[in-house]
Design a protein around this motif. Sequence first.
Motif, PDB file in Angstrom:
ATOM      1  N   LEU A  86       0.831  -1.212   0.000  1.00 39.80           N
ATOM      2  CA  LEU A  86       0.000   0.000   0.000  1.00 39.80           C
ATOM      3  C   LEU A  86       0.863   1.259   0.000  1.00 39.80           C
ATOM      4  CD1 LEU A  86      -2.988  -0.884   2.357  1.00 39.80           C
ATOM      5  CD2 LEU A  86      -2.958  -0.731  -0.135  1.00 39.80           C
ATOM      6  N   GLU A  87       1.958   1.242   0.732  1.00 41.30           N
ATOM      7  CA  GLU A  87       2.853   2.407   0.740  1.00 41.30           C
ATOM      8  C   GLU A  87       3.385   2.672  -0.661  1.00 41.30           C
ATOM      9  OE1 GLU A  87       5.786   1.386   3.630  1.00 41.30           O
ATOM     10  OE2 GLU A  87       4.536   1.938   5.353  1.00 41.30           O
ATOM     11  N   SER A  88       3.747   1.614  -1.362  1.00 43.08           N
ATOM     12  CA  SER A  88       4.259   1.753  -2.731  1.00 43.08           C
ATOM     13  C   SER A  88       3.177   2.278  -3.661  1.00 43.08           C
ATOM     14  CB  SER A  88       4.758   0.396  -3.232  1.00 43.08           C
ATOM     15  OG  SER A  88       5.112   0.466  -4.599  1.00 43.08           O
ATOM     16  N   ARG A  89       1.982   1.736  -3.536  1.00 37.60           N
ATOM     17  CA  ARG A  89       0.875   2.168  -4.396  1.00 37.60           C
ATOM     18  C   ARG A  89       0.525   3.628  -4.153  1.00 37.60           C
ATOM     19  NH1 ARG A  89      -3.427  -1.398  -4.467  1.00 37.60           N
ATOM     20  NH2 ARG A  89      -2.884  -3.539  -4.966  1.00 37.60           N
ATOM     21  N   GLN A  90       0.531   4.052  -2.894  1.00 41.08           N
ATOM     22  CA  GLN A  90       0.142   5.431  -2.575  1.00 41.08           C
ATOM     23  C   GLN A  90       1.146   6.444  -3.111  1.00 41.08           C
ATOM     24  OE1 GLN A  90      -0.528   5.136   1.652  1.00 41.08           O
ATOM     25  NE2 GLN A  90      -2.346   3.852   1.348  1.00 41.08           N
ATOM     26  N   LYS A  91       2.376   5.993  -3.352  1.00 42.21           N
ATOM     27  CA  LYS A  91       3.357   6.867  -4.004  1.00 42.21           C
ATOM     28  C   LYS A  91       3.096   6.947  -5.509  1.00 42.21           C
ATOM     29  CE  LYS A  91       7.062   5.990  -0.651  1.00 42.21           C
ATOM     30  NZ  LYS A  91       8.375   5.327  -0.428  1.00 42.21           N
ATOM     31  N   MET A  92       2.617   5.868  -6.088  1.00 44.79           N
ATOM     32  CA  MET A  92       2.349   5.846  -7.535  1.00 44.79           C
ATOM     33  C   MET A  92       1.023   6.496  -7.891  1.00 44.79           C
ATOM     34  SD  MET A  92       3.625   2.200  -9.088  1.00 44.79           S
ATOM     35  CE  MET A  92       2.629   1.181  -8.012  1.00 44.79           C
ATOM     36  N   TYR A  93       0.004   6.264  -7.061  1.00 42.43           N
ATOM     37  CA  TYR A  93      -1.347   6.766  -7.345  1.00 42.43           C
ATOM     38  C   TYR A  93      -1.637   7.947  -6.424  1.00 42.43           C
ATOM     39  CZ  TYR A  93      -1.830   2.361  -9.852  1.00 42.43           C
ATOM     40  OH  TYR A  93      -1.656   1.316 -10.718  1.00 42.43           O
ATOM     41  N   ARG A  94      -1.269   9.127  -6.890  1.00 38.75           N
ATOM     42  CA  ARG A  94      -1.413  10.336  -6.087  1.00 38.75           C
ATOM     43  C   ARG A  94      -2.617  11.147  -6.585  1.00 38.75           C
ATOM     44  NH1 ARG A  94       3.445   9.810  -8.098  1.00 38.75           N
ATOM     45  NH2 ARG A  94       3.039  11.492  -9.598  1.00 38.75           N
ATOM     46  N   TRP A  95      -3.284  11.797  -5.647  1.00 36.86           N
ATOM     47  CA  TRP A  95      -4.416  12.670  -5.991  1.00 36.86           C
ATOM     48  C   TRP A  95      -3.909  14.019  -6.500  1.00 36.86           C
ATOM     49  CZ3 TRP A  95      -9.072  10.512  -6.081  1.00 36.86           C
ATOM     50  CH2 TRP A  95      -9.368   9.461  -5.216  1.00 36.86           C
ATOM     51  N   LYS A  96      -4.707  14.631  -7.383  1.00 36.89           N
ATOM     52  CA  LYS A  96      -4.367  15.957  -7.896  1.00 36.89           C
ATOM     53  C   LYS A  96      -5.644  16.688  -8.284  1.00 36.89           C
ATOM     54  CE  LYS A  96      -1.753  18.316 -11.564  1.00 36.89           C
ATOM     55  NZ  LYS A  96      -0.917  18.132 -12.778  1.00 36.89           N
ATOM     56  N   GLU A  97      -5.675  17.991  -8.058  1.00 38.02           N
ATOM     57  CA  GLU A  97      -6.826  18.805  -8.460  1.00 38.02           C
ATOM     58  C   GLU A  97      -6.603  19.322  -9.872  1.00 38.02           C
ATOM     59  OE1 GLU A  97      -9.384  21.932  -6.054  1.00 38.02           O
ATOM     60  OE2 GLU A  97      -7.622  22.927  -6.912  1.00 38.02           O
ATOM     61  N   TRP A  98      -7.469  18.897 -10.795  1.00 40.73           N
ATOM     62  CA  TRP A  98      -7.347  19.357 -12.181  1.00 40.73           C
ATOM     63  C   TRP A  98      -7.951  20.749 -12.332  1.00 40.73           C
ATOM     64  CZ3 TRP A  98     -10.899  18.702 -16.784  1.00 40.73           C
ATOM     65  CH2 TRP A  98     -10.230  19.029 -17.964  1.00 40.73           C
ATOM     66  N   HIS A  99      -9.130  20.953 -11.759  1.00 40.59           N
ATOM     67  CA  HIS A  99      -9.763  22.280 -11.719  1.00 40.59           C
ATOM     68  C   HIS A  99     -10.377  22.460 -10.335  1.00 40.59           C
ATOM     69  CE1 HIS A  99      -9.369  23.660 -15.843  1.00 40.59           C
ATOM     70  NE2 HIS A  99      -9.804  22.500 -16.290  1.00 40.59           N
ATOM     71  N   PRO A 100     -10.420  23.677  -9.817  1.00 42.94           N
ATOM     72  CA  PRO A 100     -11.047  23.900  -8.511  1.00 42.94           C
ATOM     73  C   PRO A 100     -12.486  23.386  -8.493  1.00 42.94           C
ATOM     74  CG  PRO A 100      -9.859  25.864  -9.218  1.00 42.94           C
ATOM     75  CD  PRO A 100      -9.860  24.922 -10.384  1.00 42.94           C
ATOM     76  N   GLY A 101     -12.833  22.693  -7.434  1.00 41.13           N
ATOM     77  CA  GLY A 101     -14.191  22.205  -7.280  1.00 41.13           C
ATOM     78  C   GLY A 101     -14.478  20.871  -7.936  1.00 41.13           C
ATOM     79  N   PHE A 102     -13.564  20.381  -8.781  1.00 45.50           N
ATOM     80  CA  PHE A 102     -13.737  19.080  -9.427  1.00 45.50           C
ATOM     81  C   PHE A 102     -13.421  17.962  -8.433  1.00 45.50           C
ATOM     82  CE2 PHE A 102     -13.596  19.258 -14.286  1.00 45.50           C
ATOM     83  CZ  PHE A 102     -14.156  20.526 -14.338  1.00 45.50           C
ATOM     84  N   PRO A 103     -13.970  16.759  -8.662  1.00 43.09           N
ATOM     85  CA  PRO A 103     -13.441  15.601  -7.935  1.00 43.09           C
ATOM     86  C   PRO A 103     -11.949  15.470  -8.258  1.00 43.09           C
ATOM     87  CG  PRO A 103     -15.422  15.017  -9.175  1.00 43.09           C
ATOM     88  CD  PRO A 103     -15.016  16.391  -9.624  1.00 43.09           C
ATOM     89  N   LEU A 104     -11.143  15.097  -7.287  1.00 42.89           N
ATOM     90  CA  LEU A 104      -9.714  14.956  -7.565  1.00 42.89           C
ATOM     91  C   LEU A 104      -9.481  13.825  -8.559  1.00 42.89           C
ATOM     92  CD1 LEU A 104      -7.849  15.593  -4.185  1.00 42.89           C
ATOM     93  CD2 LEU A 104      -8.761  17.208  -5.859  1.00 42.89           C
ATOM     94  N   SER A 105      -8.381  13.937  -9.307  1.00 37.74           N
ATOM     95  CA  SER A 105      -8.037  12.947 -10.327  1.00 37.74           C
ATOM     96  C   SER A 105      -6.600  12.485 -10.110  1.00 37.74           C
ATOM     97  CB  SER A 105      -8.229  13.546 -11.727  1.00 37.74           C
ATOM     98  OG  SER A 105      -7.568  14.798 -11.832  1.00 37.74           O
ATOM     99  N   ILE A 106      -6.101  11.689 -11.033  1.00 40.44           N
ATOM    100  CA  ILE A 106      -4.753  11.126 -10.893  1.00 40.44           C
ATOM    101  C   ILE A 106      -3.706  12.211 -11.161  1.00 40.44           C
ATOM    102  CG2 ILE A 106      -4.447  10.419 -13.305  1.00 40.44           C
ATOM    103  CD1 ILE A 106      -3.520   8.251 -10.257  1.00 40.44           C
TER     104      ILE A 106
END
Length: 636
Positions: A86-106
Amino acid sequence: VDSYDVTVEEDLGEIQLIKIEKRKYWYQDDWYLKYITVKTPVGDYLEFPCYRWITDEKEVVLRDGRAKLPRDDKTQILKQHRRKELESRQKMYRWKEWHPGFPLSIDAHSHSELPRDIQFDNEKGIDFILNYTKAMENLYVNRFMHMFQSSWNDFADFERIFVRISNTISEYVMQHWREDFMFGYQFLNGCNPVLIRRCTEIPKKLPVTMDMVECSLERNLTLEEEVKTIFIVDYELLDGVDANKTDPCTIQYLAAPICLLYKNLEKKIVPIAIQLGQKPGPDNPIFLPSDATYDWLLAKIWVRSSDFHVHQTVTHLLRTHLVSEVFSIAMFRQLPAVHPLFKAKKFPSFIICFISQLLVPHMRFTIAINTKAREQLICECGLFDKANATGGGGHVQMVQKAMKDLTYSSLCFPEEIKAKGMDSKEDIPYYYYRDDGIKVWEAIKSFAEDVIHIYYESDEVVCEDVELQAFVKDIYVYGMRGVKASGFPKMIRTRETLAEYLTVIMFTTSAQHAAVNFGQYDWCSWIPNAPPTMRCPPPTEKGTVTIEQIVESLPDRGRSCWHLGAVWALSQFQDKELFLGMYPDEHFVEKPVKEAMAKFRKNLDEIVNSITERNKNKKLPYYYLSPDRIPNSVAV
């Protein structure tokens, strides 16, 4: 494809983990390992699934394929392996905001930046520019693709880019699109059958009177008495959204209409009043079936155009693609491969896991297709800007506004249908989207319940599953941005709630997406029935509309062709598509899971048969929610 046998002479004892090392010899020598089978000295077989790419100088540590909850791991080495994965996966699959107010994406700017295991096999296969251009070539309309600002001459001229496929929905639409019946039918069974709701009272912002609609009402009742047979579709979301300004040579327009519909004595839904703006006034007339032919036709075209925008950006993009990506990222981050909700199984050239297996088949290629869309399609100056009036930023505003209505209950299919007052089969008999959707929902929910009862013997076990709770929390905090009003749970406490939660995920990523995606060519290829843009403002008075004005309002030749290429490409299944209930099971060992899968497939087959029987001899068959046409995941 190669298989290798390795014989070990010495006694290795009880095998808990297997480590695979790969050394780099060539520039491109990635290795896709499916699984390792170990035969013990006493003749037992242990399966160690991998189903992933091993790249560069890497090593992969595998454990056997039996599903285990966190509490089932007794030894320190297995607990440590679980934590490190899980530690390894959480480094690979990080959240990011594409536009304000959107659901977060990869957190990835391009498809090539994604983890190797979730990329498409062939990136060219999902290149939007290539696919749209190829679609225009296949439809023989590529000669028009650069003819922006060049108007068509009349409605018949649109047939020059319309591909006639005999006895299909698209041809029927072309022949009947002007009829009020066809207009109303699409709110029930078109590619956006989610907006219509029962009208409990006529809104004040739509000052319809009895005198206006009396000729449309068939029961000799007053408007107030008829309200139980009246339905409404309100495009308020579009009010204030900026129209596309990326092409200075073409001014584009949006409207935010309100449409009243009536169930006539034949129990068919037909329009009886249309107002093209949200604020009533002398320059915002209410158009009626009794008006001049072209006045009424143009009002309906404006509604169809508005419906197209809400469908593409909210119904399709937000409520299937972006939501499914949230589910996918949270799963990869919080559920290890050994978890029952993420158990490694086979899909061609892809690490696929089976929730005993519920989730991973429904996440296949979703992050990849969304990343490619942000790279080429819905980005600034992307393909979406070419033909759509909500391009150039309007689509972003729409998603931001629509987030307030993205609630957990709205993703619970039967609950949402009931909330809209559309649940009565007797009252509304031709709502096939509702009928088929509820059948598929119940089949998925029954499967989820069966699997949950295999691995969770009580509600207490659900509460104690820390990985499950972390998964649910990730979706709430990052996907729904921690908004309490969304109704998304922060924690799952019972098996019943877990079954519903998993059904929401599986249904949204498969059936809901199929219902609103694969009918796009059927319903939107005849341009006047679904204009992606309008080049003249909405009419502000009656009695002035001409056929020339209507044609001038519709998309020009270039935008029409790009639109046609888009709806064709979006309506195609992926190569080697995997449909609902298709789970390769040659490596399964758990008998209860096999039995649950067999029951699920049987239920799906019965649904397919009932839909096939109903559709016989229908001029407008409804098949988008037939399980044999529902891909497992959002991958197009």
